[in-house]
Design a protein around this motif. Structure first.
Motif, PDB file in Angstrom:
ATOM      1  N   MET A 150       0.817  -1.202   0.000  1.00  0.00           N
ATOM      2  CA  MET A 150       0.000   0.000   0.000  1.00  0.00           C
ATOM      3  C   MET A 150       0.857   1.261   0.000  1.00  0.00           C
ATOM      4  SD  MET A 150      -2.860   1.491  -0.158  1.00  0.00           S
ATOM      5  CE  MET A 150      -3.931   0.055  -0.034  1.00  0.00           C
ATOM      6  N   ILE A 151       1.994   1.223   0.706  1.00  0.00           N
ATOM      7  CA  ILE A 151       2.849   2.414   0.751  1.00  0.00           C
ATOM      8  C   ILE A 151       3.442   2.715  -0.623  1.00  0.00           C
ATOM      9  CG2 ILE A 151       5.015   1.247   1.377  1.00  0.00           C
ATOM     10  CD1 ILE A 151       5.499   3.622   3.324  1.00  0.00           C
ATOM     11  N   ASN A 152       3.611   1.685  -1.451  1.00  0.00           N
ATOM     12  CA  ASN A 152       4.079   1.906  -2.824  1.00  0.00           C
ATOM     13  C   ASN A 152       3.035   2.654  -3.647  1.00  0.00           C
ATOM     14  OD1 ASN A 152       5.419  -1.346  -2.513  1.00  0.00           O
ATOM     15  ND2 ASN A 152       6.663   0.505  -2.597  1.00  0.00           N
ATOM     16  N   LEU A 153       1.767   2.338  -3.417  1.00  0.00           N
ATOM     17  CA  LEU A 153       0.689   3.048  -4.110  1.00  0.00           C
ATOM     18  C   LEU A 153       0.637   4.509  -3.666  1.00  0.00           C
ATOM     19  CD1 LEU A 153      -2.135   0.336  -3.898  1.00  0.00           C
ATOM     20  CD2 LEU A 153      -0.746   0.913  -5.885  1.00  0.00           C
ATOM     21  N   VAL A 154       0.805   4.718  -2.357  1.00  0.00           N
ATOM     22  CA  VAL A 154       0.815   6.093  -1.835  1.00  0.00           C
ATOM     23  C   VAL A 154       1.990   6.869  -2.418  1.00  0.00           C
ATOM     24  CG1 VAL A 154       1.035   7.507   0.244  1.00  0.00           C
ATOM     25  CG2 VAL A 154      -0.367   5.430   0.290  1.00  0.00           C
ATOM     26  N   ALA A 155       3.164   6.219  -2.455  1.00  0.00           N
ATOM     27  CA  ALA A 155       4.353   6.870  -3.016  1.00  0.00           C
ATOM     28  C   ALA A 155       4.142   7.203  -4.491  1.00  0.00           C
ATOM     29  CB  ALA A 155       5.575   5.967  -2.847  1.00  0.00           C
ATOM     30  N   ALA A 156       3.464   6.320  -5.228  1.00  0.00           N
ATOM     31  CA  ALA A 156       3.214   6.562  -6.647  1.00  0.00           C
ATOM     32  C   ALA A 156       2.322   7.785  -6.847  1.00  0.00           C
ATOM     33  CB  ALA A 156       2.572   5.330  -7.281  1.00  0.00           C
ATOM     34  N   VAL A 157       1.295   7.920  -5.995  1.00  0.00           N
ATOM     35  CA  VAL A 157       0.401   9.080  -6.090  1.00  0.00           C
ATOM     36  C   VAL A 157       1.170  10.362  -5.769  1.00  0.00           C
ATOM     37  CG1 VAL A 157      -1.626  10.195  -5.077  1.00  0.00           C
ATOM     38  CG2 VAL A 157      -1.667   7.740  -5.579  1.00  0.00           C
ATOM     39  N   ILE A 158       2.008  10.322  -4.727  1.00  0.00           N
ATOM     40  CA  ILE A 158       2.806  11.493  -4.359  1.00  0.00           C
ATOM     41  C   ILE A 158       3.773  11.857  -5.479  1.00  0.00           C
ATOM     42  CG2 ILE A 158       4.582  12.341  -2.766  1.00  0.00           C
ATOM     43  CD1 ILE A 158       3.252  10.682  -0.569  1.00  0.00           C
ATOM     44  N   CYS A 159       4.403  10.839  -6.070  1.00  0.00           N
ATOM     45  CA  CYS A 159       5.351  11.078  -7.165  1.00  0.00           C
ATOM     46  C   CYS A 159       4.642  11.683  -8.371  1.00  0.00           C
ATOM     47  CB  CYS A 159       6.032   9.769  -7.553  1.00  0.00           C
ATOM     48  SG  CYS A 159       7.278   9.940  -8.832  1.00  0.00           S
ATOM     49  N   LEU A 160       3.460  11.143  -8.700  1.00  0.00           N
ATOM     50  CA  LEU A 160       2.696  11.666  -9.836  1.00  0.00           C
ATOM     51  C   LEU A 160       2.287  13.115  -9.588  1.00  0.00           C
ATOM     52  CD1 LEU A 160       1.433  10.972 -12.576  1.00  0.00           C
ATOM     53  CD2 LEU A 160      -0.622  10.243 -11.360  1.00  0.00           C
ATOM     54  N   THR A 161       1.925  13.420  -8.347  1.00  0.00           N
ATOM     55  CA  THR A 161       1.598  14.808  -7.996  1.00  0.00           C
ATOM     56  C   THR A 161       2.824  15.702  -8.163  1.00  0.00           C
ATOM     57  OG1 THR A 161      -0.021  13.991  -6.370  1.00  0.00           O
ATOM     58  CG2 THR A 161       0.659  16.302  -6.190  1.00  0.00           C
ATOM     59  N   GLY A 162       3.992  15.178  -7.759  1.00  0.00           N
ATOM     60  CA  GLY A 162       5.235  15.935  -7.922  1.00  0.00           C
ATOM     61  C   GLY A 162       5.541  16.219  -9.377  1.00  0.00           C
ATOM     62  N   VAL A 163       5.354  15.210 -10.233  1.00  0.00           N
ATOM     63  CA  VAL A 163       5.572  15.409 -11.665  1.00  0.00           C
ATOM     64  C   VAL A 163       4.607  16.459 -12.199  1.00  0.00           C
ATOM     65  CG1 VAL A 163       5.433  14.311 -13.945  1.00  0.00           C
ATOM     66  CG2 VAL A 163       6.511  13.104 -12.042  1.00  0.00           C
ATOM     67  N   GLY A 164       3.378  16.455 -11.669  1.00  0.00           N
ATOM     68  CA  GLY A 164       2.402  17.462 -12.071  1.00  0.00           C
ATOM     69  C   GLY A 164       2.862  18.864 -11.741  1.00  0.00           C
ATOM     70  N   PHE A 165       3.423  19.048 -10.553  1.00  0.00           N
ATOM     71  CA  PHE A 165       3.938  20.369 -10.175  1.00  0.00           C
ATOM     72  C   PHE A 165       5.119  20.768 -11.059  1.00  0.00           C
ATOM     73  CE2 PHE A 165       1.484  20.095  -6.230  1.00  0.00           C
ATOM     74  CZ  PHE A 165       1.169  21.425  -6.012  1.00  0.00           C
ATOM     75  N   VAL A 166       5.989  19.793 -11.375  1.00  0.00           N
ATOM     76  CA  VAL A 166       7.125  20.084 -12.263  1.00  0.00           C
ATOM     77  C   VAL A 166       6.618  20.533 -13.634  1.00  0.00           C
ATOM     78  CG1 VAL A 166       9.091  19.059 -13.481  1.00  0.00           C
ATOM     79  CG2 VAL A 166       8.717  18.532 -11.059  1.00  0.00           C
ATOM     80  N   ALA A 167       5.490  19.949 -14.055  1.00  0.00           N
ATOM     81  CA  ALA A 167       4.952  20.258 -15.379  1.00  0.00           C
ATOM     82  C   ALA A 167       4.171  21.565 -15.430  1.00  0.00           C
ATOM     83  CB  ALA A 167       4.050  19.111 -15.849  1.00  0.00           C
ATOM     84  N   LEU A 168       3.840  22.161 -14.278  1.00  0.00           N
ATOM     85  CA  LEU A 168       3.064  23.395 -14.256  1.00  0.00           C
ATOM     86  C   LEU A 168       3.832  24.543 -14.908  1.00  0.00           C
ATOM     87  CD1 LEU A 168       1.336  23.595 -10.748  1.00  0.00           C
ATOM     88  CD2 LEU A 168       0.217  23.497 -12.969  1.00  0.00           C
ATOM     89  N   LYS A 169       3.174  25.253 -15.794  1.00  0.00           N
ATOM     90  CA  LYS A 169       3.773  26.445 -16.383  1.00  0.00           C
ATOM     91  C   LYS A 169       3.632  27.611 -15.419  1.00  0.00           C
ATOM     92  CE  LYS A 169       3.470  25.920 -21.407  1.00  0.00           C
ATOM     93  NZ  LYS A 169       2.854  26.474 -22.637  1.00  0.00           N
ATOM     94  N   PRO A 170       4.743  28.257 -15.035  1.00  0.00           N
ATOM     95  CA  PRO A 170       4.658  29.391 -14.125  1.00  0.00           C
ATOM     96  C   PRO A 170       3.741  30.479 -14.678  1.00  0.00           C
ATOM     97  CG  PRO A 170       6.944  28.716 -14.433  1.00  0.00           C
ATOM     98  CD  PRO A 170       6.121  27.966 -15.435  1.00  0.00           C
ATOM     99  N   GLY A 171       2.813  30.940 -13.840  1.00  0.00           N
ATOM    100  CA  GLY A 171       1.940  32.055 -14.240  1.00  0.00           C
ATOM    101  C   GLY A 171       0.651  31.630 -14.890  1.00  0.00           C
ATOM    102  N   SER A 172       0.655  30.527 -15.658  1.00  0.00           N
ATOM    103  CA  SER A 172      -0.548  30.136 -16.387  1.00  0.00           C
ATOM    104  C   SER A 172      -1.366  29.073 -15.663  1.00  0.00           C
ATOM    105  CB  SER A 172      -0.169  29.608 -17.777  1.00  0.00           C
ATOM    106  OG  SER A 172       0.538  28.381 -17.668  1.00  0.00           O
ATOM    107  N   GLY A 173      -0.706  28.254 -14.838  1.00  0.00           N
ATOM    108  CA  GLY A 173      -1.406  27.192 -14.131  1.00  0.00           C
ATOM    109  C   GLY A 173      -1.740  25.989 -14.988  1.00  0.00           C
TER     110      GLY A 173
END
Length: 306
Positions: free
Chosen positions: A136-159
């Protein structure tokens, strides 16, 4: 025989008395060398194309490994190792092609953190290959990692979310690498790890040479520039030979959970070196994304090594 016996006795005594803190420092140096390799590879690729760079690196690594470990490698060169060599060699080739091609268009620190997501993906690769269900902790880590990739992909200013071709190739590299590590884990239980590593490099080297000859320009005089030569020597001697030796020594004297956390600092070194020496701009979305990916990495490696 007497000299060999004395050497083995000396090595055994050193193993018992080796300072644990020195072993931790060696692991930290190993992580720093690997972290610096992203920036150095970026510099080298200003002149050398990606597959030629990797072909030369693999050729040099194979030569060094054969000189140092030929007594282990030669007996392992049997018919039984052909399929494992092809599997780990082809997946390693795919990993490094995606990483180096992606690194051409994105900053080193960004590449390091996206690559590091393999730590989170490996349990799922093991599920597909070896039928080892993730926890289960691997699934939680995967969700956190995917969220992190999402933040990395965010364009500054545009969202809005935006992943470049280089980002996608680097994420593909992490996916392939997770399978490469899974296969390595299986085959190193049947064959000597050094022999498997040598065969992995050798098979990948053949594919890199073929790819370079078919798709990239031939070598030219710009490859002989001092900064290019120094970058290549760093990748070959520092990030490959020295780092591997320090890792092997460190892992023998540091508890696995502590070693895993120290090795995770590779991505931190990569982004620090890139910001200091490459001028990589680190926005708040990237900081949040990197932090989430790093947290997911820690969760994954500590759980995996318990």
């Amino acid at each position: 025989m007497r000299a060999r016996s004395r050497f083995q006795e000396f090595r055994s005594r050193m193993s018992r008395t080796f300072p644990p803190n020195l072993a931790r420092i060696m692991l930290l140096c190993c992580a720093a060398l690997w972290g610096g390799s992203y920036l150095v590879a970026k510099v080298a690729m200003n002149a050398i194309t990606p597959q030629w760079l990797m072909a030369m690196r693999m050729t040099g690594s194979c030569m060094i490994m054969f000189i140092l470990f030929h007594r282990v490698i030669i007996p392992a060169l049997t018919r039984e190792i052909i399929v494992p060599a092809l599997v780990v060699g082809v997946t390693y080739y795919g990993t490094m092609v995606m990483q180096t091609e992606g690194l051409k268009t994105i900053d080193p620190g960004r590449s390091a953190f996206l690559t590091a997501s393999y730590c989170v993906l490996t349990p799922f690769a093991a599920w597909l290959v070896a039928k080892q269900r993730p926890k289960m902790i691997n699934l939680v880590a995967a969700v956190i990692c995917l969220t992190g990739v999402g933040f990395v992909a965010l364009k500054p200013g545009s969202g809005s979310l935006a992943l470049s071709q280089g980002d996608l190739m680097t994420i593909a590299n992490a996916v392939i690498f997770s399978f490469n590590l899974t296969f390595l884990g299986r085959y190193t239980q049947r064959f000597h790890p050094i022999a498997v590593t040598f065969m992995q490099f050798a098979v990948a080297d053949v594919f890199f040479l073929i790819g370079a000859l078919l798709t990239e320009p031939l070598p030219n005089a710009s490859w002989l520039a001092p900064d290019v030569i120094m970058s290549f020597l760093y990748l070959l001697i520092g990030a490959t030979t020295m780092a591997q030796i320090m890792q092997n020594i460190g892992l023998a004297h540091v508890p696995p959970s502590s070693a895993a956390i120290i090795m995770c600092t590779e991505s931190l070194f990569a982004v620090a070196f890139s910001a200091l020496f490459w001028g990589e701009a680190i926005g708040w979305t990237s900081i949040v994304g990197f932090s989430l990916i790093f947290a997911a990495m820690i969760m994954s490696v500590v759980t995996k090594r318990k």
